[in-house]
Design a protein around this motif. Structure first.
Motif, mmCIF file in Angstrom:
data_model
loop_
_atom_site.group_PDB
_atom_site.id
_atom_site.type_symbol
_atom_site.label_atom_id
_atom_site.label_comp_id
_atom_site.label_asym_id
_atom_site.label_seq_id
_atom_site.Cartn_x
_atom_site.Cartn_y
_atom_site.Cartn_z
ATOM 1 N N VAL A 30 -7.590 -3.169 7.318
ATOM 2 C CA VAL A 30 -7.055 -4.026 8.396
ATOM 3 C C VAL A 30 -6.684 -3.215 9.637
ATOM 4 O O VAL A 30 -6.905 -3.657 10.764
ATOM 5 N N VAL A 31 -6.153 -2.034 9.400
ATOM 6 C CA VAL A 31 -5.734 -1.204 10.538
ATOM 7 C C VAL A 31 -6.967 -0.736 11.323
ATOM 8 O O VAL A 31 -7.004 -0.799 12.558
ATOM 9 N N VAL A 56 -0.116 -5.737 6.440
ATOM 10 C CA VAL A 56 0.573 -4.528 5.985
ATOM 11 C C VAL A 56 2.035 -4.809 5.669
ATOM 12 O O VAL A 56 2.579 -4.290 4.689
ATOM 13 N N ARG A 116 -4.896 7.238 -1.625
ATOM 14 C CA ARG A 116 -3.452 7.215 -1.350
ATOM 15 C C ARG A 116 -2.940 8.606 -1.013
ATOM 16 O O ARG A 116 -2.154 8.781 -0.086
ATOM 17 N N ALA A 117 -3.398 9.589 -1.750
ATOM 18 C CA ALA A 117 -2.905 10.953 -1.538
ATOM 19 C C ALA A 117 -3.421 11.517 -0.219
ATOM 20 O O ALA A 117 -2.685 12.155 0.535
ATOM 21 N N GLY A 118 -4.681 11.276 0.067
ATOM 22 C CA GLY A 118 -5.264 11.858 1.271
ATOM 23 C C GLY A 118 -4.943 11.078 2.527
ATOM 24 O O GLY A 118 -4.436 11.628 3.496
ATOM 25 N N TYR A 119 -5.191 9.786 2.488
ATOM 26 C CA TYR A 119 -5.021 8.938 3.669
ATOM 27 C C TYR A 119 -3.553 8.575 3.875
ATOM 28 O O TYR A 119 -3.056 8.541 5.007
ATOM 29 N N GLY A 120 -2.882 8.300 2.782
ATOM 30 C CA GLY A 120 -1.464 7.989 2.894
ATOM 31 C C GLY A 120 -1.137 6.533 2.604
ATOM 32 O O GLY A 120 0.017 6.136 2.668
ATOM 33 N N ALA A 121 -2.148 5.731 2.305
ATOM 34 C CA ALA A 121 -1.913 4.327 1.948
ATOM 35 C C ALA A 121 -3.153 3.801 1.233
ATOM 36 O O ALA A 121 -4.155 4.515 1.110
ATOM 37 N N GLY A 122 -3.095 2.541 0.824
ATOM 38 C CA GLY A 122 -4.182 1.955 0.051
ATOM 39 C C GLY A 122 -5.343 1.480 0.899
ATOM 40 O O GLY A 122 -5.316 1.576 2.128
ATOM 41 N N SER A 171 1.160 10.890 7.695
ATOM 42 C CA SER A 171 -0.201 10.816 7.152
ATOM 43 C C SER A 171 -1.091 10.145 8.188
ATOM 44 O O SER A 171 -0.594 9.565 9.163
ATOM 45 N N THR A 204 -3.003 14.080 3.613
ATOM 46 C CA THR A 204 -3.776 15.318 3.754
ATOM 47 C C THR A 204 -4.054 15.570 5.237
ATOM 48 O O THR A 204 -4.335 14.592 5.954
ATOM 49 N N ALA A 232 -2.678 7.488 7.702
ATOM 50 C CA ALA A 232 -2.383 6.049 7.625
ATOM 51 C C ALA A 232 -1.312 5.677 8.636
ATOM 52 O O ALA A 232 -1.410 4.657 9.329
ATOM 53 N N ARG A 278 -6.536 -1.573 1.435
ATOM 54 C CA ARG A 278 -6.322 -2.746 2.273
ATOM 55 C C ARG A 278 -5.734 -2.329 3.625
ATOM 56 O O ARG A 278 -6.120 -2.830 4.672
ATOM 57 N N HIS A 279 -4.806 -1.388 3.566
ATOM 58 C CA HIS A 279 -4.195 -0.849 4.789
ATOM 59 C C HIS A 279 -5.275 -0.255 5.680
ATOM 60 O O HIS A 279 -5.361 -0.560 6.880
ATOM 61 N N THR A 316 -1.942 0.746 15.914
ATOM 62 C CA THR A 316 -2.005 -0.724 15.920
ATOM 63 C C THR A 316 -0.694 -1.318 16.439
ATOM 64 O O THR A 316 -0.695 -2.398 17.025
ATOM 65 N N ASP A 324 2.982 10.034 -4.677
ATOM 66 C CA ASP A 324 3.557 11.148 -3.944
ATOM 67 C C ASP A 324 4.943 10.791 -3.472
ATOM 68 O O ASP A 324 5.103 9.953 -2.598
ATOM 69 N N ALA A 334 -3.349 -7.377 11.345
ATOM 70 C CA ALA A 334 -3.165 -6.119 10.608
ATOM 71 C C ALA A 334 -1.692 -5.928 10.255
ATOM 72 O O ALA A 334 -1.345 -5.576 9.123
ATOM 73 N N ASP A 393 0.811 -1.198 0.000
ATOM 74 C CA ASP A 393 0.000 0.000 0.000
ATOM 75 C C ASP A 393 0.851 1.259 0.000
ATOM 76 O O ASP A 393 0.386 2.347 0.261
#
Lengths: 457, 164
Positions: B21-22, A209, B9-15, A150, A25, A152, B17-18, A159, A19, A205, A14
Motif C-alpha cells: 500500500v505504501v 497501515v 520483516r527483518a530487512g524491510y521493517g514491516a510486512g 527501517s 536492514t 518501511a 501489506r505495508h 506517504t 526483532d 495507505a 505489520d
C-alpha cells in the motif's frame, strides 16, 4: 538522555514481531542514525507537555475523518462526472488512466448536483477543525529521533508527507476557489483533481497501515467513560509504541471531553456559517462570511449571480431587439427572435441552480422546452447539443448537453424567472436551465444551439 | 530468518501489506507528478503542496502553541479557581482564529476583482462581520464564565452554611 520508551515500529498488523529493537536492514546504519541524536531533539522531546495527546484522542479524530473523508472524495469525483467528461468538458480533461467510468449524468432527481457539490464543499469546510485537531495530536512525531528505523518507516513517512500535504493542499485550493481569491496562480481544476488523487492514495495507505492501531486505541478507553471524565481527573494515557504520549506531561488544562468538544464545536460553527449558501429564504444570510450568503438585490432576480454580464464581456446592444437565437440541426438553420420564442409553448419549472463552488438556489424558470427547439431544428432525437453564448472568451462560453439533458421535460431555454424577464446578469435574453446540471453549463446569453443528430454524433 | 515473510520483516521493517500500500501511494503520486511536470505552473503547484505542510507544521502550529503558552503564563496565578478562566479565553480565541483562517480571502479582501466579476459584489462586509462574530464569541464566553462562577460560589456557600 535518550528516551526509554518502547521503540516505534512501522504500524499495526505489520508490526515487526521477531526483532525487539525494530531496526531494518542495514541494521548498523539505522542503529547509528538512532545514536547520533542532533542537539535539540531531546529538549524538543521533553517540551511536549499536553497530557491529552495519545492513541485514544488521535483515534477519535481519525475515526471522524475515516467516516467523512470518503464522502468528500466521492462527491468530489461525482462533481467531476457531472461536468461531462464524455464531451471533454470536465476539467482537467486529459487525466490519463485516472479517468473514472463515464456515464450520462442524470437529470433526476433535479437536486442531485445541488446535493453532491453542496456536500463536497460544506463537508470539506466542516472537517477543517478535525484535520487541525488530528494534526495537533500527532505533531510530536514530526520531531521524533530517529526519523526512521527501517526502509518501511522511510516510505511510510513519505506517504505521510503526501497525506498531510495532500489534505492541506486540497483545503487551501478549495477555500481559495470558493472565495474567488486565485492567489496560487495555477489552474484550480487541474491542481484540485490531481491533488485529490495524491491525497486519496496516501489516505488509503494510511488507513490500511493504521486501522488496527485505531481499533486498539478506541478500545483502550471506553468512549462513554472518557466523555464523563472531568478535567481534574484527566490523566495521560500510558506510554505507547507510537510515541504520541508526552514523555513529561503537565497537568491537564482541558479534559479529553473538552478536546473532542472543542474540535466538534469548531466544526459546528463552520457548518452554521456555511450551510446557508445552499439554502433559500432567510437562512441564506447565515453564511455570514461567504460570498453566497448575500443576495445581490431585491426582487425576482435577486438571487446569486455567477459571472456578471460585465465580467463576461457581453455588450448591452448584443442583447437588445437585434438579438437572434440560431438553432442548427444538420443543414437546417432556424433563426428566432425573443418575441418568436415567447410565442412558442411556454413551460414553467422550479429548478435549483447549483455551482461547483458550493452554493445553490431554487428558482422558478419559464421558457421554451429544449426538446421543442430540437424538434423545430429537425432533430427530435439528438445525440448531443452544443449551446454557445454571446461571451467572447472563457472556459464556459460553450457547453455540450447529453440527450437526456435536452429531452428532459423540465429542460428549458428560460426567458423569464419568478414571473419577470431575466435580468442581464442572469442571462437575458435567454439562458439554459437543465435539472441537476452544473450551473456553469446552464449557459447564459445564449446565441446558438446546435442539435447534433445520431448520424453525425 | 527462514521464511520470506520474516525475512521481509527483518530487512524491510514491516510486512508485505505495508510494502504494497505504501509503494502504491508513492507510485501514484509519482505518476501524477510526472504527468504535471509538463505544465507551466508545475513548480508553483509543488511549492503550494510542500508550502502547505511547512505553513502548518512550522508556522501555524508554533504560532498557536506559543500564543497558548503566553496565555497560560498570563492566567496561571488564577489556577486555583475551580472554573478555568483560561478555557473561557481559549475557546473564543480559537474559534475566532479558525474563522479568520477559513474565511481569510473575504476578511482580508484578497480576491477583490475576481470576487466582483463572479458575484457582482465587493468584499466589504466580511471584516466587520468577522469582528462582530469575534466580539459575540468573547461576550458569550464571558457570560458563561460569570454564570458558572456564580453557580460555583452559591454551591460552596451552601456547603458552608450546611456545615455551620
Amino acid at each position: 538522555m535518550a528516551t526509554s520508551r518502547p521503540g516505534p515500529d512501522a504500524g499495526g498488523i505489520d508490526a515487526p514481531t521477531s526483532d525487539a529493537d525494530g531496526y531494518g536492514t542495514p541494521r548498523r546504519f539505522w542503529r547509528a542514525l538512532d545514536r547520533h541524536r542532533p542537539p535539540g531533539v531531546d529538549a524538543a522531546d521533553r517540551s511536549w507537555r499536553s497530557p491529552l495527546r495519545g492513541p485514544w484522542l488521535t483515534a477519535v479524530y481519525g475515526t471522524a475523518l475515516l467516516v467523512t473523508l470518503p464522502l468528500v472524495i466521492v462527491t468530489g469525483l461525482l462533481d467531476y462526472a457531472a461536468y461531462g467528461p464524455r464531451f471533454d468538458q470536465a476539467f482537467p480533461s486529459d487525466v490519463g488512466w485516472l479517468r473514472l467510468p463515464t456515464f450520462d449524468w442524470p437529470t433526476r432527481p433535479s437536486w442531485l448536483f445541488r446535493v453532491t457539490q453542496g456536500l463536497h464543499v460544506t463537508l470539506g469546510i466542516v472537517l477543517i477543525p478535525v484535520v487541525l485537531g488530528k494534526l495537533w495530536s500527532v505533531i510530536p512525531k514530526l520531531f521524533n529521533w530517529p526519523p526512521a528505523r527501517s526502509l518501511a518507516q522511510v516510505l511510510e513517512r513519505l506517504t505521510l508527507l503526501l497525506l498531510v500535504g495532500g489534505i492541506l493542499f486540497q483545503i487551501a485550493t478549495g477555500l481559495l476557489n470558493i472565495q474567488y481569491a486565485y492567489l496560487f496562480g495555477f489552474d484550480f481544476y487541474t491542481a484540485h483533481y490531481f491533488g485529490a488523487w495524491i491525497f486519496t492514495g496516501a489516505f488509503v495507505a494510511h488507513v490500511v497501515v493504521k486501522l488496527p492501531r485505531l481499533i486498539t486505541a478506541l478500545r483502550s478507553r471506553p468512549l462513554g467513560a472518557e466523555l464523563r471524565t472531568p478535567r481534574a481527573a484527566t490523566r495521560p494515557e500510558p506510554p505507547d509504541p507510537d510515541d504520541l504520549v508526552a514523555a513529561r506531561p503537565g497537568p491537564a488544562t482541558v479534559s479529553r471531553r473538552g478536546a473532542v468538544g472543542l474540535v466538534g464545536g469548531g466544526a459546528l460553527l463552520l457548518a452554521a456559517l456555511t450551510v446557508g449558501q445552499s439554502l433559500d429564504g432567510p437562512l441564506r444570510r447565515t453564511a455570514l462570511l461567504l460570498p453566497r450568503g448575500r443576495q445581490p438585490g431585491p426582487g425576482p432576480n435577486g438571487f446569486p449571480v455567477n459571472r456578471t454580464i460585465a465580467a463576461a464581456g457581453v455588450r448591452p446592444e448584443q442583447t437588445g431587439p437585434d438579438w437572434r437565437l440560431i438553432l442548427r440541426g444538420g443543414d437546417r438553420t432556424v433563426t428566432l427572435d425573443r418575441p418568436g420564442l415567447l410565442a412558442m409553448a411556454q413551460h414553467t419549472a422550479a429548478l435549483p441552480i447549483s455551482c461547483v463552488e458550493g452554493w445553490s438556489t431554487r428558482q422558478t424558470w419559464t421558457g421554451v422546452r429544449l426538446r421543442d427547439l430540437a424538434a423545430l431544428a429537425g432533430v427530435a432525437d439528438p445525440a448531443a447539443a452544443r449551446v454557445s453564448s454571446l461571451e467572447r472568451a472563457g472556459l464556459f462560453r460553450t457547453a455540450m448537453l447529453a440527450p437526456n439533458q435536452v429531452l428532459d421535460p423540465d429542460s428549458l431555454l428560460a426567458l423569464r424567472v419568478n414571473g419577470v424577464d431575466l435580468s442581464p446578469d442572469h442571462g437575458y435574453p435567454a439562458r439554459v436551465i437543465v435539472p441537476a446540471l452544473p450551473g456553469v453549463h446552464c449557459t447564459k446569453w445564449v446565441a446558438e444551439i446546435d442539435f447534433q443528430g445520431r448520424a453525425d454524433g | 530468518m527462514g521464511d520470506p515473510t520474516s525475512r521481509l520483516r527483518a530487512g524491510y521493517g514491516a510486512g508485505s501489506r505495508h510494502l504494497i500500500v505504501v509503494t502504491a501511494a508513492i507510485v501514484l503520486a509519482g505518476w501524477v507528478a510526472l504527468r504535471l511536470a509538463g505544465e507551466a505552473t508545475a513548480g508553483r503547484m509543488l511549492l503550494w503542496f510542500l508550502g502547505a505542510v511547512i505553513a502548518h507544521d512550522l508556522v501555524l502550529f508554533p504560532l498557536y502553541a506559543t500564543a497558548d503558552r503566553v496565555l497560560r503564563a498570563l492566567v496561571r496565578h488564577r489556577a486555583g479557581n475551580r472554573v478555568a478562566l483560561l478555557n473561557h479565553l481559549r475557546v473564543p480565541a480559537l474559534a475566532s482564529a479558525l474563522l479568520l483562517l477559513v474565511f481569510a480571502p473575504g476578511i482580508l479582501r484578497l480576491g477583490e476583482t475576481t470576487h466582483l466579476a463572479a458575484t457582482g459584489q465587493d468584499q466589504h462586509p466580511y471584516l466587520a462581520r468577522w469582528l462582530q462574530l469575534t466580539a459575540a464569541l468573547f461576550v458569550l464566553s464571558a457570560l458563561t464564565y460569570a454564570l458558572r462562577a456564580l453557580a460555583r460560589r452559591r454551591q460552596s456557600s451552601g456547603k458552608r452554611s450546611e456545615r455551620a
